[in-house]
Design a protein around this motif. Structure first.
Motif, PDB file in Angstrom:
ATOM      1  N   UNK A 185       0.801  -1.221   0.000  1.00 30.10           N
ATOM      2  CA  UNK A 185       0.000   0.000   0.000  1.00 30.10           C
ATOM      3  C   UNK A 185       0.835   1.273   0.000  1.00 30.10           C
ATOM      4  N   UNK A 186       2.153   1.164  -0.059  1.00 29.75           N
ATOM      5  CA  UNK A 186       2.943   2.392  -0.028  1.00 29.75           C
ATOM      6  C   UNK A 186       4.279   2.226  -0.736  1.00 29.75           C
ATOM      7  N   UNK A 187       4.785   3.352  -1.190  1.00 27.66           N
ATOM      8  CA  UNK A 187       6.136   3.438  -1.710  1.00 27.66           C
ATOM      9  C   UNK A 187       6.754   4.717  -1.169  1.00 27.66           C
ATOM     10  N   UNK A 188       8.070   4.821  -1.316  1.00 24.99           N
ATOM     11  CA  UNK A 188       8.801   5.953  -0.731  1.00 24.99           C
ATOM     12  C   UNK A 188       9.652   6.602  -1.809  1.00 24.99           C
ATOM     13  N   UNK A 189       9.564   7.927  -1.882  1.00 28.75           N
ATOM     14  CA  UNK A 189      10.345   8.726  -2.817  1.00 28.75           C
ATOM     15  C   UNK A 189      11.562   9.323  -2.114  1.00 28.75           C
ATOM     16  N   UNK A 190      12.575   9.685  -2.898  1.00 34.73           N
ATOM     17  CA  UNK A 190      13.741  10.344  -2.302  1.00 34.73           C
ATOM     18  C   UNK A 190      13.563  11.856  -2.190  1.00 34.73           C
ATOM     19  N   UNK A 191      12.344  12.337  -2.363  1.00 36.78           N
ATOM     20  CA  UNK A 191      12.017  13.755  -2.180  1.00 36.78           C
ATOM     21  C   UNK A 191      11.132  13.906  -0.955  1.00 36.78           C
ATOM     22  N   UNK A 192      11.626  14.651   0.024  1.00 30.24           N
ATOM     23  CA  UNK A 192      10.849  14.924   1.225  1.00 30.24           C
ATOM     24  C   UNK A 192      10.710  16.417   1.450  1.00 30.24           C
ATOM     25  N   UNK A 193      10.682  16.834   2.709  1.00 28.40           N
ATOM     26  CA  UNK A 193      10.434  18.242   3.026  1.00 28.40           C
ATOM     27  C   UNK A 193      11.565  19.155   2.591  1.00 28.40           C
ATOM     28  N   UNK A 194      12.765  18.607   2.377  1.00 25.29           N
ATOM     29  CA  UNK A 194      13.884  19.438   1.930  1.00 25.29           C
ATOM     30  C   UNK A 194      13.897  19.628   0.419  1.00 25.29           C
ATOM     31  N   UNK A 195      12.930  19.046  -0.263  1.00 23.14           N
ATOM     32  CA  UNK A 195      12.776  19.256  -1.700  1.00 23.14           C
ATOM     33  C   UNK A 195      11.381  19.767  -2.042  1.00 23.14           C
ATOM     34  N   UNK A 196      10.371  19.074  -1.540  1.00 15.22           N
ATOM     35  CA  UNK A 196       8.993  19.453  -1.839  1.00 15.22           C
ATOM     36  C   UNK A 196       8.511  20.625  -1.001  1.00 15.22           C
ATOM     37  N   UNK A 197       9.193  20.899   0.128  1.00 11.67           N
ATOM     38  CA  UNK A 197       8.753  21.861   1.137  1.00 11.67           C
ATOM     39  C   UNK A 197       7.568  21.284   1.908  1.00 11.67           C
ATOM     40  N   UNK A 198       7.236  21.914   3.007  1.00 10.33           N
ATOM     41  CA  UNK A 198       6.245  21.338   3.914  1.00 10.33           C
ATOM     42  C   UNK A 198       4.848  21.935   3.768  1.00 10.33           C
ATOM     43  N   UNK A 199       4.673  22.891   2.869  1.00 13.89           N
ATOM     44  CA  UNK A 199       3.370  23.540   2.717  1.00 13.89           C
ATOM     45  C   UNK A 199       2.293  22.516   2.367  1.00 13.89           C
ATOM     46  N   UNK A 200       1.190  22.598   3.076  1.00 17.03           N
ATOM     47  CA  UNK A 200       0.070  21.688   2.808  1.00 17.03           C
ATOM     48  C   UNK A 200      -1.236  22.401   3.131  1.00 17.03           C
ATOM     49  N   UNK A 201      -1.696  23.277   2.232  1.00 17.10           N
ATOM     50  CA  UNK A 201      -2.944  23.980   2.493  1.00 17.10           C
ATOM     51  C   UNK A 201      -4.113  23.014   2.552  1.00 17.10           C
ATOM     52  N   UNK A 202      -5.189  23.380   3.239  1.00 15.92           N
ATOM     53  CA  UNK A 202      -6.297  22.442   3.455  1.00 15.92           C
ATOM     54  C   UNK A 202      -7.012  22.017   2.181  1.00 15.92           C
ATOM     55  N   UNK A 203      -6.881  22.797   1.111  1.00 11.13           N
ATOM     56  CA  UNK A 203      -7.591  22.462  -0.123  1.00 11.13           C
ATOM     57  C   UNK A 203      -6.754  21.593  -1.065  1.00 11.13           C
ATOM     58  N   UNK A 204      -5.551  21.191  -0.636  1.00  8.48           N
ATOM     59  CA  UNK A 204      -4.707  20.298  -1.427  1.00  8.48           C
ATOM     60  C   UNK A 204      -4.603  18.965  -0.696  1.00  8.48           C
ATOM     61  N   UNK A 205      -4.813  17.871  -1.431  1.00  7.86           N
ATOM     62  CA  UNK A 205      -4.799  16.542  -0.820  1.00  7.86           C
ATOM     63  C   UNK A 205      -3.387  15.965  -0.881  1.00  7.86           C
ATOM     64  N   UNK A 206      -2.650  16.106   0.209  1.00  9.80           N
ATOM     65  CA  UNK A 206      -1.314  15.552   0.272  1.00  9.80           C
ATOM     66  C   UNK A 206      -0.223  16.587   0.045  1.00  9.80           C
ATOM     67  N   UNK A 207       1.015  16.100  -0.030  1.00  9.50           N
ATOM     68  CA  UNK A 207       2.195  16.960  -0.126  1.00  9.50           C
ATOM     69  C   UNK A 207       2.673  17.084  -1.572  1.00  9.50           C
ATOM     70  N   UNK A 208       1.749  17.397  -2.472  1.00 13.44           N
ATOM     71  CA  UNK A 208       2.065  17.495  -3.881  1.00 13.44           C
ATOM     72  C   UNK A 208       1.273  16.477  -4.677  1.00 13.44           C
TER      73      UNK A 208
END
Length: 368
Positions: A271-294
């Motif tokens: 049920x899951x996989x892991x990317x090498x992009x985390x908060x130091x690449x994608x940034x941590x912004x997660x507004x309520x109207x966006x589903x997930x971190x990108x």
């Protein structure tokens, strides 16, 4: 939606994770915004804190933008060094000894407008001998609903009069309709902006002062600008667009000009996989109207559920197994907020007609 732009075959030889820019899409975004502003008689002064890259600012100016908007004196220094000479720091600048020295050097290279929203800002400029500099002027910031910086519009005239009496040139007023960053809020935010700037101009008139510049704008709201009131708009994200603009309906996925290219480094459970992009690449912004971190492209039903500094955990329980990438596969993610993602990167890789160039994020970290 075409995802060929972000195909791994087009981005060979670059270690992940990295920021990829599709130059044709970027150019289309710039041209569209410029045409919209030109058709409506609206000055476009783009906010370059979004990209922090002189090469992109040159594209914006070549398309017709008049002047640049910046968030900090440090950003202004960076772009002045790159040859730009019409700069607006859209922030209440409170001069200290060190900052005043930097402003003097900056004014040797560029015409500079500073934001002010208090007598403290004005008096500090006067105290440091900057009030009568021929290349310096100020705009009074007014509040239009975000409840951040800025005076209430009815007080703008008094503040402008205080600045004028102290020798400063006051060009007008500005505001930021940031409350437009919510579903269905773009047009109402533009109306709030127009109301605030109109009332501020009336307050200038009550003091016998002109208010030639009435500056506003944000990417979710600038297309609804009331050009009977507003003379200038300052969107920034429009150049790249991002996942939150897609969620807001401001842009379509095909209009997003920047993606994070990342590698699947682990698939520890079905049920899951892991990317090498985390908060130091994608940034941590997660507004309520966006589903997930990108948005993970090419895998409908997948959700970037959790991020650590170098881990992006993707819930693929709702995806078709045939679409789920394997360990070692490269994938593309649209970041939620491109401004913060850019500020985490030293460079972006830019593709145009088969050629890939590297542009430095020159103003990265210029936060003061």
């Amino acid at each position: 939606m075409s995802e060929e732009r972000w195909s791994p075959d087009r981005w060979q030889g670059i270690a992940t994770p990295f920021l990829a820019v599709d130059l044709p899409t970027l150019r289309r975004n710039l041209a569209r915004a410029q045409a919209l502003c030109d058709d409506r008689g609206l000055r476009l002064r783009p906010h370059v804190k979004t990209h922090k890259i002189p090469e992109i600012a040159r594209l914006q100016v070549a398309a017709g933008a008049r002047g640049l908007t910046l968030a900090t004196v440090g950003e202004a220094e960076c772009f002045a060094k790159a040859g730009f000479d019409d700069l607006f720091v859209a922030y209440p600048v409170l001069a200290t000894d060190d900052l005043a020295d930097r402003l003097r050097r900056l004014l040797d290279a560029a015409t500079v407008i500073l934001g002010v929203d208090s007598r403290d800002c004005i008096d500090a400029l006067v105290r440091h001998g900057l009030a009568d500099h021929p290349r310096l002027s100020v705009l009074v910031e007014v509040e239009c609903g975000l409840r951040r910086t800025g005076v209430v519009p009815e007080e703008a005239g008094l503040l402008a009069a205080h600045a004028t009496e102290r020798g400063l040139r006051v060009g007008g007023v500005f505001t930021f309709p940031g409350q437009g960053y919510a579903l269905g809020a773009g047009a109402p935010a533009a109306a709030d902006e127009a109301s605030a700037l109109s009332r501020a101009a009336d307050a200038f008139a009550a003091e016998g002062l002109p208010c030639e510049i009435r500056s506003g704008g944000a990417t979710p709201s600038y297309e609804a600008t009331d050009v009977e009131v507003v003379t200038e708009t300052r969107p920034g994200v429009y150049a790249f667009q991002d996942a939150q603009q897609v969620a807001l309906g401001t842009a379509g996925p095909d209009e997003v000009a920047l993606a994070v290219i990342t590698t699947v480094v682990s698939a520890p459970a079905p049920d899951r996989l892991v990317l090498d992009a985390g908060s130091k690449t994608l940034a941590a912004d997660r507004p309520p109207y966006v589903d997930g971190h990108g948005v993970l492209l090419g895998v409908p039903g997948a959700r970037i559920d959790r991020i650590w500094e170098h881990h992006g955990v993707v819930d693929v329980s709702g995806a078709d197994p045939a679409d789920v990438p394997a360990v070692g596969d490269r994938v593309a993610v649209l970041p939620n907020h491109v401004c913060t993602a850019i500020n985490l990167a030293d460079r972006v890789h830019v593709r145009d007609d088969g050629e890939v160039a590297t542009w430095t994020v020159a103003a990265r970290g210029q936060n003061g």
